[in-house]
Design an enzyme around this catalytic site. Structure first.
Site, short mmCIF file in Angstrom:
data_model
loop_
_atom_site.label_atom_id
_atom_site.label_comp_id
_atom_site.label_asym_id
_atom_site.label_seq_id
_atom_site.Cartn_x
_atom_site.Cartn_y
_atom_site.Cartn_z
N SER A 48 -41.74 1.40 -52.35
CA SER A 48 -40.27 1.27 -52.24
C SER A 48 -39.54 1.19 -53.57
O SER A 48 -38.30 1.15 -53.58
CB SER A 48 -39.93 0.04 -51.39
N GLY A 53 -40.10 -9.76 -52.71
CA GLY A 53 -41.06 -9.95 -53.78
C GLY A 53 -40.68 -10.96 -54.84
O GLY A 53 -40.96 -10.76 -56.03
#
Length: 315
Positions: free
Chosen positions: A83, A235
């Protein structure tokens, strides 16, 4: 020859000898100092390499400091972007909209039946209607902040496709550093295709660095992308983790997470960030983990360790 002349010659010789000794002394001190204190880039490279060498997988790292100094470890063009390529997508789409005079506030009607319910998609959780009406700006925020796969697929399929995105990014960073060939939808159907959306750590770092230090698209759209990356929620256990409690540190980043194969190997676990410190040091850090023999939490620890080392040496 008179005594006065002899005396002048002696003084001149003594002065010349003393000057020579001083130069030799200064040179010795300089070389000794350089040996004791190697360049910061060498210290960074050595420190990062120690972490990388202990990893049960392959890690590539690129660091750009103040838009000048560069540090690279395992910089090869073989790391699946996952991504992270949503930054590339956002830039290509905004460039296309700039050329066509289209606003990011253009409304898009989305048929829910055309969305993939099995992929990562906070957008689908937020909206339950059979037809979802969102602006392109909203779709980009979903991809950049929450890494929404359905939003990314929609924009690739209906607005600016993969080939157009790949071609535009080639105008920003060298072709040898990246390739974008497939959408999230195509990678989901065939996980091996993720390896064809690749980058070098330096390629990803160069793009992120240019995003924050150069003019690539219209100011309005570029500032929008930068601000969205500052809000990124995915993240936070990677590059961001050791910086969360540090006062005055500003972080913009984009993550990418890969698939786990039948052997339990994690294909990719990535993060690319642009970081501004209170001491006016700015740096771009790209960390790409490939074929990691462990879980995501363990891979994140390696990324966080690298981030901590870089911060500790640059703060």
């Amino acid at each position: 020859m008179g005594k006065k002349q002899n005396k002048q010659i002696v003084v001149w010789c003594i002065t010349l000898i003393c000057s020579f000794i001083l130069v030799i002394s200064l040179f010795h001190k300089s070389t000794t100092k350089d040996s004791a204190n190697p360049p910061l880039t060498d210290v960074l490279a050595d420190s990062i390499s120690q972490i990388v060498s202990a990893c049960p997988g392959e890690i590539g790292v690129a660091l750009i400091i103040n838009n000048t100094d560069t540090v690279m470890v395992n910089n090869k063009s073989i790391y699946p972007m996952m991504s992270v390529f949503k930054v590339h997508q956002a830039l290509a789409l905004c460039n296309d909209f700039d050329k066509k005079g289209i606003s990011l506030d253009t409304l898009v009607n989305i048929n829910r039946e055309k969305l993939d319910p099995n992929t990562w998609s906070p957008m689908m959780k937020d909206y339950s209607a059979s037809v979802i009406s969102l602006t392109v700006r909203d779709l980009l925020r979903y991809t950049l902040i929450q890494s929404d796969n359905n939003a990314s697929n929609l924009m690739f399929n209906d607005m600016v496709n993969v080939a157009q995105t790949d071609k535009f990014i080639e105008t920003l960073i060298p072709r040898s550093n990246f390739q974008i060939a497939y959408t999230e939808e195509e990678m989901s159907a065939d996980h091996h295709k993720a390896y064809s959306n690749y980058t070098s750590p330096l390629g990803a770092a160069m793009l992120m660095n240019r995003l924050f230090t150069d003019s690539l698209i219209s100011d309005e759209k570029q500032n929008f992308i930068k601000n969205a990356l500052m809000e990124c929620k995915t993240g936070v256990d990677r590059i961001v983790a050791p910086l969360l409690d540090k006062e005055g540190v500003v972080i913009a980043h984009k993550t990418g997470s890969g698939y786990v194969n039948e052997k339990g190997v994690l294909a990719a676990h990535n993060d690319v960030a642009y970081i501004t410190l209170p001491n006016n040091v700015c740096y771009t850090l790209a960390v790409f983990v490939k074929d990691f023999n462990g879980n995501e939490a363990q891979a994140s620890q390696y990324v966080a360790q690298i981030s901590e080392v870089v911060y500790s040496l640059l703060k």
